[in-house]
Design a protein around this motif. Structure first.
Motif, PDB file in Angstrom:
ATOM      1  N   GLN A   1      -9.900   0.798   4.217  1.00 15.59           N
ATOM      2  CA  GLN A   1     -10.567  -0.487   4.445  1.00 15.59           C
ATOM      3  C   GLN A   1      -9.755  -1.634   3.841  1.00 15.59           C
ATOM      4  N   LYS A   2      -9.235  -1.434   2.637  1.00 20.67           N
ATOM      5  CA  LYS A   2      -8.453  -2.469   1.970  1.00 20.67           C
ATOM      6  C   LYS A   2      -7.176  -2.770   2.771  1.00 20.67           C
ATOM      7  N   ILE A   3      -6.527  -1.726   3.261  1.00 19.29           N
ATOM      8  CA  ILE A   3      -5.331  -1.918   4.091  1.00 19.29           C
ATOM      9  C   ILE A   3      -5.685  -2.719   5.342  1.00 19.29           C
ATOM     10  N   HIS A   4      -6.818  -2.392   5.935  1.00 18.68           N
ATOM     11  CA  HIS A   4      -7.212  -2.999   7.203  1.00 18.68           C
ATOM     12  C   HIS A   4      -7.717  -4.441   7.049  1.00 18.68           C
ATOM     13  N   TYR A   5      -8.496  -4.710   6.009  1.00 19.35           N
ATOM     14  CA  TYR A   5      -9.171  -5.999   5.898  1.00 19.35           C
ATOM     15  C   TYR A   5      -8.572  -6.976   4.892  1.00 19.35           C
ATOM     16  N   ASP A   6      -7.745  -6.502   3.973  1.00 18.17           N
ATOM     17  CA  ASP A   6      -7.157  -7.384   2.959  1.00 18.17           C
ATOM     18  C   ASP A   6      -5.709  -7.667   3.356  1.00 18.17           C
ATOM     19  N   ASP A   7      -5.513  -8.782   4.058  1.00 19.24           N
ATOM     20  CA  ASP A   7      -4.191  -9.106   4.597  1.00 19.24           C
ATOM     21  C   ASP A   7      -3.129  -9.242   3.509  1.00 19.24           C
ATOM     22  N   VAL A   8      -3.474  -9.864   2.398  1.00 20.41           N
ATOM     23  CA  VAL A   8      -2.502 -10.056   1.320  1.00 20.41           C
ATOM     24  C   VAL A   8      -2.082  -8.707   0.755  1.00 20.41           C
ATOM     25  N   PHE A   9      -3.045  -7.833   0.506  1.00 26.08           N
ATOM     26  CA  PHE A   9      -2.748  -6.491   0.010  1.00 26.08           C
ATOM     27  C   PHE A   9      -1.858  -5.747   1.002  1.00 26.08           C
ATOM     28  N   ASN A  10      -2.217  -5.816   2.265  1.00 24.82           N
ATOM     29  CA  ASN A  10      -1.468  -5.141   3.321  1.00 24.82           C
ATOM     30  C   ASN A  10      -0.014  -5.609   3.333  1.00 24.82           C
ATOM     31  N   ILE A  11       0.191  -6.910   3.285  1.00 26.56           N
ATOM     32  CA  ILE A  11       1.555  -7.449   3.344  1.00 26.56           C
ATOM     33  C   ILE A  11       2.329  -7.098   2.080  1.00 26.56           C
ATOM     34  N   LYS A  12       1.675  -7.119   0.925  1.00 28.41           N
ATOM     35  CA  LYS A  12       2.359  -6.740  -0.314  1.00 28.41           C
ATOM     36  C   LYS A  12       2.799  -5.285  -0.275  1.00 28.41           C
ATOM     37  N   ILE A  13       1.949  -4.404   0.235  1.00 31.29           N
ATOM     38  CA  ILE A  13       2.305  -2.987   0.360  1.00 31.29           C
ATOM     39  C   ILE A  13       3.485  -2.858   1.321  1.00 31.29           C
ATOM     40  N   ALA A  14       3.382  -3.496   2.476  1.00 29.46           N
ATOM     41  CA  ALA A  14       4.421  -3.383   3.506  1.00 29.46           C
ATOM     42  C   ALA A  14       5.760  -3.917   3.021  1.00 29.46           C
ATOM     43  N   THR A  15       5.757  -5.067   2.374  1.00 28.49           N
ATOM     44  CA  THR A  15       7.022  -5.637   1.917  1.00 28.49           C
ATOM     45  C   THR A  15       7.621  -4.824   0.774  1.00 28.49           C
ATOM     46  N   SER A  16       6.775  -4.287  -0.078  1.00 35.37           N
ATOM     47  CA  SER A  16       7.282  -3.416  -1.156  1.00 35.37           C
ATOM     48  C   SER A  16       7.939  -2.177  -0.565  1.00 35.37           C
ATOM     49  N   TYR A  17       7.308  -1.615   0.444  1.00 35.15           N
ATOM     50  CA  TYR A  17       7.858  -0.416   1.069  1.00 35.15           C
ATOM     51  C   TYR A  17       9.165  -0.738   1.811  1.00 35.15           C
ATOM     52  N   PHE A  18       9.196  -1.866   2.516  1.00 38.18           N
ATOM     53  CA  PHE A  18      10.417  -2.234   3.226  1.00 38.18           C
ATOM     54  C   PHE A  18      11.555  -2.506   2.242  1.00 38.18           C
ATOM     55  N   LYS A  19      11.247  -3.165   1.144  1.00 38.75           N
ATOM     56  CA  LYS A  19      12.263  -3.406   0.112  1.00 38.75           C
ATOM     57  C   LYS A  19      12.788  -2.079  -0.437  1.00 38.75           C
ATOM     58  N   TYR A  20      11.904  -1.122  -0.635  1.00 40.08           N
ATOM     59  CA  TYR A  20      12.302   0.216  -1.082  1.00 40.08           C
ATOM     60  C   TYR A  20      13.237   0.856  -0.056  1.00 40.08           C
ATOM     61  N   LEU A  21      12.886   0.751   1.229  1.00 37.59           N
ATOM     62  CA  LEU A  21      13.733   1.331   2.277  1.00 37.59           C
ATOM     63  C   LEU A  21      15.105   0.658   2.316  1.00 37.59           C
ATOM     64  N   LEU A  22      15.142  -0.642   2.118  1.00 38.95           N
ATOM     65  CA  LEU A  22      16.431  -1.341   2.058  1.00 38.95           C
ATOM     66  C   LEU A  22      17.279  -0.794   0.916  1.00 38.95           C
ATOM     67  N   SER A  23      16.646  -0.524  -0.220  1.00 43.38           N
ATOM     68  CA  SER A  23      17.398  -0.028  -1.380  1.00 43.38           C
ATOM     69  C   SER A  23      17.917   1.392  -1.170  1.00 43.38           C
ATOM     70  N   ARG A  24      17.288   2.145  -0.292  1.00 40.40           N
ATOM     71  CA  ARG A  24      17.705   3.529  -0.015  1.00 40.40           C
ATOM     72  C   ARG A  24      18.847   3.599   0.981  1.00 40.40           C
ATOM     73  N   ASN A  25      19.073   2.531   1.698  1.00 36.87           N
ATOM     74  CA  ASN A  25      20.111   2.501   2.724  1.00 36.87           C
ATOM     75  C   ASN A  25      21.202   1.541   2.297  1.00 36.87           C
ATOM     76  N   SER A  26      22.380   1.770   2.812  1.00 32.69           N
ATOM     77  CA  SER A  26      23.494   0.891   2.468  1.00 32.69           C
ATOM     78  C   SER A  26      24.410   0.757   3.678  1.00 32.69           C
ATOM     79  N   GLY A  27      25.414  -0.042   3.499  1.00 35.52           N
ATOM     80  CA  GLY A  27      26.401  -0.200   4.565  1.00 35.52           C
ATOM     81  C   GLY A  27      26.053  -1.314   5.517  1.00 35.52           C
ATOM     82  N   PRO A  28      26.881  -1.476   6.545  1.00 40.68           N
ATOM     83  CA  PRO A  28      26.712  -2.593   7.473  1.00 40.68           C
ATOM     84  C   PRO A  28      25.423  -2.510   8.285  1.00 40.68           C
ATOM     85  N   ALA A  29      24.852  -1.344   8.427  1.00 46.25           N
ATOM     86  CA  ALA A  29      23.618  -1.191   9.205  1.00 46.25           C
ATOM     87  C   ALA A  29      22.402  -1.017   8.295  1.00 46.25           C
TER      88      ALA A  29
END
Length: 109
Positions: free
Chosen positions: A31-59
């Motif tokens: 419910q929090k993921i679905h209805y709390d937009d700020v929480f949702n975006i914070k989770i998503a951006t944290s996860y994307f930042k984590y994925l960026l840190s796991r990958n390297s190189g030109p791509a």
């Protein structure tokens, strides 16, 4: 943003350091993921930042986008991006058209 329950749990416990004992029950977290937009975006951006840190190189960005949206299995063992459906280019096009137009219209740099 598209956040799955397991991804939210991963971010909360592994990235943010919340003890598992303090996690909301699954139905409340959904419910929090679905209805709390700020929480949702914070989770998503944290996860994307984590994925960026796991990958390297030109791509690096391409790899993170695929991992976020389609799954890490789409990355070849050789480190190359395997994107036969053109998903990354579709995301890049959407950013160039829709996101930039929205930002310009709303004076967001």
């Amino acid at each position: 943003m598209q956040i799955k329950l397991d991804t939210a749990k991963f971010v909360l416990t592994k990235i943010w350091g919340l003890p598992k004992s303090e996690l909301l029950p699954d139905h409340r977290l959904r419910q929090k993921i679905h209805y709390d937009d700020v929480f949702n975006i914070k989770i998503a951006t944290s996860y994307f930042k984590y994925l960026l840190s796991r990958n390297s190189g030109p791509a690096q960005w391409d790899k993170a986008v695929l991992s976020y949206n389609i799954g890490s299995y789409r990355l070849g063992e050789d480190g190359n991006v395997y994107d036969p459906d053109g998903y990354v280019e579709s995301v890049r096009t959407t950013i160039k058209t829709d996101v930039q137009k929205f930002n310009s219209k709303n004076n967001i740099n």
